[in-house]
Design a protein around this motif. Structure first.
Motif, PDB file in Angstrom:
ATOM      1  N   ASP A  64      16.802   0.543  85.918  1.00  0.00           N
ATOM      2  CA  ASP A  64      16.538  -0.502  86.914  1.00  0.00           C
ATOM      3  C   ASP A  64      15.488  -1.492  86.398  1.00  0.00           C
ATOM      4  O   ASP A  64      14.692  -1.179  85.501  1.00  0.00           O
ATOM      5  CB  ASP A  64      16.170   0.077  88.271  1.00  0.00           C
ATOM      6  N   THR A  65      15.506  -2.697  86.983  1.00  0.00           N
ATOM      7  CA  THR A  65      14.770  -3.796  86.344  1.00  0.00           C
ATOM      8  C   THR A  65      13.954  -4.673  87.278  1.00  0.00           C
ATOM      9  O   THR A  65      13.160  -5.472  86.800  1.00  0.00           O
ATOM     10  CB  THR A  65      15.759  -4.724  85.609  1.00  0.00           C
ATOM     11  N   GLY A  66      14.138  -4.580  88.600  1.00  0.00           N
ATOM     12  CA  GLY A  66      13.517  -5.568  89.476  1.00  0.00           C
ATOM     13  C   GLY A  66      14.310  -6.861  89.469  1.00  0.00           C
ATOM     14  O   GLY A  66      15.403  -6.950  88.899  1.00  0.00           O
ATOM     15  N   CYS A  67      13.768  -7.891  90.116  1.00  0.00           N
ATOM     16  CA  CYS A  67      14.469  -9.164  90.258  1.00  0.00           C
ATOM     17  C   CYS A  67      13.701 -10.288  89.564  1.00  0.00           C
ATOM     18  O   CYS A  67      12.602 -10.087  89.053  1.00  0.00           O
ATOM     19  CB  CYS A  67      14.711  -9.492  91.729  1.00  0.00           C
ATOM     20  N   ALA A  68      14.296 -11.459  89.564  1.00  0.00           N
ATOM     21  CA  ALA A  68      13.783 -12.570  88.759  1.00  0.00           C
ATOM     22  C   ALA A  68      12.736 -13.369  89.521  1.00  0.00           C
ATOM     23  O   ALA A  68      13.043 -14.303  90.257  1.00  0.00           O
ATOM     24  CB  ALA A  68      14.937 -13.472  88.330  1.00  0.00           C
ATOM     25  N   THR A  69      11.477 -12.996  89.346  1.00  0.00           N
ATOM     26  CA  THR A  69      10.352 -13.781  89.853  1.00  0.00           C
ATOM     27  C   THR A  69       9.356 -13.945  88.709  1.00  0.00           C
ATOM     28  O   THR A  69       9.305 -13.104  87.796  1.00  0.00           O
ATOM     29  CB  THR A  69       9.645 -13.085  91.031  1.00  0.00           C
ATOM     30  N   HIS A 101      17.364  -4.032  91.742  1.00  0.00           N
ATOM     31  CA  HIS A 101      17.650  -3.019  90.725  1.00  0.00           C
ATOM     32  C   HIS A 101      18.322  -3.601  89.482  1.00  0.00           C
ATOM     33  O   HIS A 101      18.155  -3.075  88.397  1.00  0.00           O
ATOM     34  CB  HIS A 101      18.529  -1.925  91.326  1.00  0.00           C
ATOM     35  N   ILE A 102      19.057  -4.678  89.666  1.00  0.00           N
ATOM     36  CA  ILE A 102      19.874  -5.192  88.571  1.00  0.00           C
ATOM     37  C   ILE A 102      19.526  -6.628  88.184  1.00  0.00           C
ATOM     38  O   ILE A 102      20.030  -7.152  87.197  1.00  0.00           O
ATOM     39  CB  ILE A 102      21.369  -5.109  88.978  1.00  0.00           C
ATOM     40  N   GLY A 103      18.605  -7.259  88.932  1.00  0.00           N
ATOM     41  CA  GLY A 103      18.388  -8.691  88.792  1.00  0.00           C
ATOM     42  C   GLY A 103      17.929  -9.167  87.428  1.00  0.00           C
ATOM     43  O   GLY A 103      18.220 -10.294  87.026  1.00  0.00           O
ATOM     44  N   LEU A 104      17.187  -8.331  86.688  1.00  0.00           N
ATOM     45  CA  LEU A 104      16.721  -8.721  85.359  1.00  0.00           C
ATOM     46  C   LEU A 104      17.451  -7.968  84.242  1.00  0.00           C
ATOM     47  O   LEU A 104      17.020  -8.006  83.085  1.00  0.00           O
ATOM     48  CB  LEU A 104      15.211  -8.494  85.232  1.00  0.00           C
ATOM     49  N   SER A 105      18.549  -7.335  84.588  1.00  0.00           N
ATOM     50  CA  SER A 105      19.279  -6.568  83.572  1.00  0.00           C
ATOM     51  C   SER A 105      19.821  -7.481  82.476  1.00  0.00           C
ATOM     52  O   SER A 105      19.740  -7.145  81.278  1.00  0.00           O
ATOM     53  CB  SER A 105      20.416  -5.781  84.222  1.00  0.00           C
ATOM     54  N   GLY A 106      20.374  -8.623  82.869  1.00  0.00           N
ATOM     55  CA  GLY A 106      20.923  -9.534  81.862  1.00  0.00           C
ATOM     56  C   GLY A 106      19.864 -10.064  80.916  1.00  0.00           C
ATOM     57  O   GLY A 106      20.106 -10.214  79.703  1.00  0.00           O
ATOM     58  N   TRP A 107      18.681 -10.326  81.445  1.00  0.00           N
ATOM     59  CA  TRP A 107      17.569 -10.814  80.619  1.00  0.00           C
ATOM     60  C   TRP A 107      17.176  -9.782  79.572  1.00  0.00           C
ATOM     61  O   TRP A 107      17.010 -10.111  78.385  1.00  0.00           O
ATOM     62  CB  TRP A 107      16.384 -11.149  81.525  1.00  0.00           C
ATOM     63  N   LEU A 108      17.053  -8.525  79.974  1.00  0.00           N
ATOM     64  CA  LEU A 108      16.685  -7.477  79.026  1.00  0.00           C
ATOM     65  C   LEU A 108      17.809  -7.206  78.026  1.00  0.00           C
ATOM     66  O   LEU A 108      17.566  -7.008  76.836  1.00  0.00           O
ATOM     67  CB  LEU A 108      16.331  -6.197  79.774  1.00  0.00           C
ATOM     68  N   VAL A 109      19.045  -7.192  78.516  1.00  0.00           N
ATOM     69  CA  VAL A 109      20.179  -6.957  77.623  1.00  0.00           C
ATOM     70  C   VAL A 109      20.261  -8.041  76.556  1.00  0.00           C
ATOM     71  O   VAL A 109      20.432  -7.756  75.365  1.00  0.00           O
ATOM     72  CB  VAL A 109      21.487  -6.869  78.445  1.00  0.00           C
ATOM     73  N   GLU A 110      20.131  -9.286  76.979  1.00  0.00           N
ATOM     74  CA  GLU A 110      20.224 -10.388  76.015  1.00  0.00           C
ATOM     75  C   GLU A 110      19.041 -10.389  75.056  1.00  0.00           C
ATOM     76  O   GLU A 110      19.207 -10.604  73.852  1.00  0.00           O
ATOM     77  CB  GLU A 110      20.298 -11.720  76.757  1.00  0.00           C
ATOM     78  N   ARG A 111      17.855 -10.139  75.565  1.00  0.00           N
ATOM     79  CA  ARG A 111      16.662 -10.187  74.724  1.00  0.00           C
ATOM     80  C   ARG A 111      16.712  -9.155  73.604  1.00  0.00           C
ATOM     81  O   ARG A 111      16.308  -9.433  72.468  1.00  0.00           O
ATOM     82  CB  ARG A 111      15.421  -9.975  75.588  1.00  0.00           C
ATOM     83  N   PHE A 112      17.210  -7.973  73.914  1.00  0.00           N
ATOM     84  CA  PHE A 112      17.173  -6.883  72.935  1.00  0.00           C
ATOM     85  C   PHE A 112      18.563  -6.519  72.391  1.00  0.00           C
ATOM     86  O   PHE A 112      18.677  -5.562  71.632  1.00  0.00           O
ATOM     87  CB  PHE A 112      16.536  -5.644  73.568  1.00  0.00           C
ATOM     88  N   ASP A 167      19.191 -16.511  94.201  1.00  0.00           N
ATOM     89  CA  ASP A 167      18.380 -17.043  93.105  1.00  0.00           C
ATOM     90  C   ASP A 167      17.401 -16.014  92.539  1.00  0.00           C
ATOM     91  O   ASP A 167      16.778 -16.256  91.500  1.00  0.00           O
ATOM     92  CB  ASP A 167      17.606 -18.273  93.568  1.00  0.00           C
ATOM     93  N   LEU A 168      17.246 -14.873  93.215  1.00  0.00           N
ATOM     94  CA  LEU A 168      16.367 -13.823  92.711  1.00  0.00           C
ATOM     95  C   LEU A 168      17.023 -12.991  91.611  1.00  0.00           C
ATOM     96  O   LEU A 168      16.394 -12.097  91.047  1.00  0.00           O
ATOM     97  CB  LEU A 168      15.925 -12.907  93.851  1.00  0.00           C
ATOM     98  N   SER A 169      18.278 -13.276  91.310  1.00  0.00           N
ATOM     99  CA  SER A 169      18.951 -12.560  90.232  1.00  0.00           C
ATOM    100  C   SER A 169      19.155 -13.471  89.040  1.00  0.00           C
ATOM    101  O   SER A 169      19.577 -14.617  89.181  1.00  0.00           O
ATOM    102  CB  SER A 169      20.321 -12.039  90.692  1.00  0.00           C
TER     103      SER A 169
END
Length: 352
Positions: A64-69, A101-112, A167-169
């Motif tokens: 899980d990742t939290g949301c985009a803030t 739970h999923i809002g920052l998953s794409g950011w982490l996946v893309e970054r790493f 917009d929080l995702s």
């Protein structure tokens, strides 16, 4: 989220809480060797989400990742550079598709260039609900709100509020490593049995390590509140409460000593006591719902009785969804019948 309306743990609860306080912002608590607990701030009344960091031989698995803030991005940078020692994230796991739970998953996946792991239904649900301009979504939501008692202006305002919520995702990953109920997945140098349940979500994933007796329960078994069990406009005749109550036997073989790691609140022991508390809570809510429908009412009218202190469009929407979950259960049980008033709104009445 509507945390205060779902609080139901009594003062005599038998749950055991091994920790007195959560980790601070950007800090971690070691649950077990290689398993760290971090807490992320959320911009809701339910103001946090717990995430789990598991060390692998070549980096980290993040659950899980939290949301985009802006605040959450800063906390993640602190975690990555500090407790996670600059090592890469190799795997991002989502317990389910809700934005916290999923809002920052794409950011982490893309970054790493990490692998994204989750259930198929939750991945699809997130990709549909966390984006603007899905065909017919706003019109369907608007009709659903009108049908259950809202007037046009309030319904319009709730549609706009949902757009702000979207917009929080950040972007949802474009590919997934799918997990299913009963699978075994290895991360954090441990083997975890996957338990997929319905009720709070369509395919919520929990993870059980039988060697260490640790259950990462996501939102399914929270210690102080019941998870949102709600009907949404996409599946207006669904019976998520029946699904939720039917999920409890899936945890019957998990030992009483198991440490439960929930997404909100504090880790605890007492899984079977907690399940009984949740069963009892929903039995009482069903009785109260049926009693309140001795006269015909819309779901919105009933939600104001069941949740009298709710304010704000997001929380009103959750209250409506939870009320409908109990109504639909009673309709399917033959206790309540549905009709229409002169304006075409759905009216519910307990059968005599």
């Amino acid at each position: 989220m509507t945390d205060r309306i779902r609080s139901m743990v009594s003062r005599t609860s038998k749950l055991e809480f091994p920790w007195n306080a959560p980790p601070g912002k950007g800090e971690v608590t070691e649950i077990s060797p290689g398993l760290l607990w971090a807490r992320l701030p959320l911009p809701f009344r339910l103001d946090h989400v717990n995430v789990w960091l598991l060390e692998d031989d070549d980096g980290w698995t993040v659950i899980d990742t939290g949301c985009a803030t802006p605040e959450l991005f800063d906390v993640w940078e602190t975690l990555l550079a500090g407790p996670m020692r600059g090592l890469p994230v190799r795997r991002v796991v989502a317990t389910h598709g809700h934005v916290d739970h999923i809002g920052l998953s794409g950011w982490l996946v893309e970054r790493f260039e990490a692998d994204f792991v989750g259930t198929f239904a939750e991945w699809i649900w997130a990709r549909l609900t966390h984006m603007h301009d899905v065909p017919n979504s706003s019109a369907t939501h608007h009709s659903y709100l009108i049908r259950h008692g809202f007037d046009e202006s309030v319904a319009d305002g709730m549609i706009k509020s949902r757009n702000r919520f979207i917009d929080l995702s950040g972007p949802i990953p474009g590919a997934i490593t799918e997990i299913r109920d009963g699978h075994t997945i290895r991360f954090g140098r441990r083997d975890w049995r996957v338990l997929v349940t319905r009720g709070h979500a369509f395919e919520h994933a929990s993870f059980y390590d039988s060697v260490s007796d640790i259950l990462i329960s996501g939102d399914h078994l929270l210690p102080r509140i019941s998870p949102v069990i709600a009907v949404y406009e996409m599946t207006p005749t669904a019976d998520p409460l029946a699904d939720y109550l039917a999920s409890f036997p899936q945890f019957a073989d998990i030992p009483a000593r198991t440490l439960v790691l929930p997404s909100h609140g504090m880790p605890y022991r007492g899984i079977h006591e907690r399940i009984e508390e949740l069963r009892d809570h929903h039995r009482k809510r069903l009785d109260a719902t049926a009693n309140s429908l001795s006269v015909p009412r819309t779901a919105l009218d009933l939600s104001r009785t069941m949740f009298p202190h709710i304010e704000g469009p997001d929380n009103i929407g959750f209250a409506l969804g939870e009320t409908l979950a109990h109504i639909n259960y009673l309709v399917n049980s033959g206790v309540v019948q549905e009709g229409r008033d002169a304006n075409g709104r759905a009216i519910f009445t307990a059968r005599s």
